[in-house]
Design an enzyme around this catalytic site. Structure first.
Site, short mmCIF file in Angstrom:
data_model
loop_
_atom_site.label_atom_id
_atom_site.label_comp_id
_atom_site.label_asym_id
_atom_site.label_seq_id
_atom_site.Cartn_x
_atom_site.Cartn_y
_atom_site.Cartn_z
N HIS A 147 9.34 2.86 9.37
CA HIS A 147 9.17 1.95 10.45
C HIS A 147 7.71 2.51 11.06
O HIS A 147 7.61 3.55 11.24
CB HIS A 147 10.38 2.03 11.27
N LEU A 191 11.28 -6.49 4.37
CA LEU A 191 11.36 -7.06 5.68
C LEU A 191 13.06 -7.81 6.04
O LEU A 191 13.19 -8.22 7.16
CB LEU A 191 10.34 -8.16 6.13
N ASN A 237 13.82 4.22 5.02
CA ASN A 237 13.07 3.08 5.40
C ASN A 237 11.91 3.86 5.99
O ASN A 237 11.92 5.08 6.74
CB ASN A 237 13.78 2.33 6.25
N SER A 260 0.88 -1.09 -0.21
CA SER A 260 0.08 -0.04 -0.05
C SER A 260 1.10 1.44 0.06
O SER A 260 0.51 2.27 -0.65
CB SER A 260 -1.05 -0.04 1.25
N ASN A 261 1.95 1.14 0.66
CA ASN A 261 2.92 2.37 0.79
C ASN A 261 3.27 2.43 -0.90
O ASN A 261 3.50 3.72 -1.11
CB ASN A 261 3.86 2.18 1.70
C1 GAR Z 1 4.07 -0.78 6.90
O1 GAR Z 1 3.30 -0.59 7.86
C2 GAR Z 1 5.59 -0.42 7.13
O2 GAR Z 1 5.75 0.38 8.06
C3 GAR Z 1 6.06 -1.88 7.84
O3 GAR Z 1 5.34 -2.80 6.85
C4 GAR Z 1 4.11 -2.25 6.59
C5 GAR Z 1 4.00 -2.41 4.83
O4 GAR Z 1 2.71 -2.33 4.30
N1 GAR Z 1 7.57 -1.82 7.50
C6 GAR Z 1 8.24 -2.49 8.59
O5 GAR Z 1 7.69 -3.05 9.69
C7 GAR Z 1 9.67 -2.32 8.60
N2 GAR Z 1 10.32 -2.90 9.85
P1 GAR Z 1 2.46 -2.15 2.90
O6 GAR Z 1 2.97 -3.55 2.22
O7 GAR Z 1 1.11 -2.01 2.99
O8 GAR Z 1 3.08 -0.74 2.44
#
Ligand code: GAR
Length: 321
Positions: free
Chosen positions: A232, A213, A230, A141-142
């Site tokens: 977090h 990850l 990144n 989603s990001n």
């Molecule tokens: C996000 O919330 C991001 O902050 C987290 O994974 C999610 C991915 O969501 N990242 C971590 O935990 C890194 N340590 P998305 O696939 O919907 O963008």
């Protein structure tokens, strides 16, 4: 119209006024100087005078607005504005003269950079355009928000999606958006070159981790010093480090009874969730909020801020060039 300009340039109403005043005064100054110079040349023929005046005004205009912007306090805005205009004109010239480039394809037999089904964006030639690789492992989603934000940018292009999970949602997004993908393997990532050669071959200037990850190997961080960020899903330095990702973070925060959480955007170095912090935003945790509720609030923050902060970091790098 003013609201649209405010949104486009991301400025307050007061700043928009100062910018418009700078345009007006810069334009008047450049018209005045153009006429004075023309007077000095003493050319009578209108056939020569008019095109010469247009040429003079075109050359003088950027200098005039920059000069006026020093007094109105808008120098930074106009410096970026003129750079973007230059990049756009250069991009147009390239598009006029060049056959559109095919996106980067396989760089060796083992590593497949899947070409996009169609060219990504014609302004994607190298040079003044910063090419981003988005690394993601999950739904993406990001990644989607970042792609949307830079869709019409003339200076920043999402050039590659890097993923370590076959079947991850982000790969579907890349396909729909016609962005080339690179599916990476653990062995090559950690024991090989960290895919640096492949990223360089794809002319990647900047790396964005968006829900990626795996820890980033030193070869890769060394190849992109201060050019890798990144996000977090917590307020670092708390609730970071190995094993702290996605839902695990939200579960730990709720279990600890924290009154708030948030997001941290930071540069990436060789230690998990450790690099210099660029930006943080917080959200309150209501009594009874579940980890899923918190995940939703955090996602909202991420979507609202991450693309904008990426843009700011890259603009700073572009201004240093
Ligand atoms: C996000 O919330 C991001 O902050 C987290 O994974 C999610 C991915 O969501 N990242 C971590 O935990 C890194 N340590 P998305 O696939 O919907 O963008």
């Amino acid at each position: 119209m003013f609201e649209r300009l405010q949104q486009k340039w991301k400025v307050s109403g007061w700043r928009l006024l100062l910018i418009l005043v700078t345009f007006a005064l810069g334009g008047s100054l450049c018209g005045y100087l153009g006429r004075q110079l023309l007077g000095l040349l003493q050319i009578d023929s209108a056939v020569i005078r008019i095109p010469l005046y247009i040429l003079l005004v075109t050359i003088l205009w950027p200098f005039c607005v920059l000069l006026i912007s020093l007094f109105t306090g808008q120098f930074k805005f106009f410096r970026t504005y003129l750079k973007k205009m230059g990049a756009r004109m250069a991009g147009k010239k390239r598009a006029d003269h060049l056959v559109p480039q095919a996106p980067p394809t396989n760089v060796n037999n083992d590593t497949l950079i899947q070409p996009a089904t169609q060219p990504v964006n014609q302004s994607g030639a190298q040079g003044s355009v910063t090419r981003i690789a988005v690394f993601a492992s999950g739904a993406g989603s990001n990644a989607q928000k970042i792609i949307d934000y830079f869709r019409n940018s003339t200076t920043i292009q999402i050039a590659l999606i890097v993923c370590n999970k076959p079947g991850a949602g982000v790969l579907g997004i890349a396909e729909r958006e016609h962005i080339p993908t690179l599916l990476i393997e653990k062995e090559a990532f950690f024991r090989g070159n960290g895919y640096v050669d492949e990223l360089k071959a794809a002319h990647i200037d900047f790396v964005v981790l968006a829900g990626f990850l795996w820890k980033i190997p030193a070869t890769l961080t060394a190849a992109y010093p201060n050019k890798m960020v990144n996000i977090h899903p917590a307020l670092l330095p708390r609730y970071g480090g190995k094993g702290m990702y996605g839902m695990h973070v939200h579960e730990a925060i709720i279990a600890a009874g924290e009154p708030e959480s948030g997001i941290t955007i930071h540069f990436v170095d060789n230690v998990y969730d450790n690099g210099a912090i660029i930006f943080q935003a917080t959200c309150a945790i209501a009594p009874g909020d579940t980890p899923a509720d918190l995940a939703q609030k955090v996602h909202q923050l991420e979507h609202a801020h991450y693309p904008r902060i990426i843009e700011q970091v890259i603009e700073q790098l572009q201004n240093q060039r």
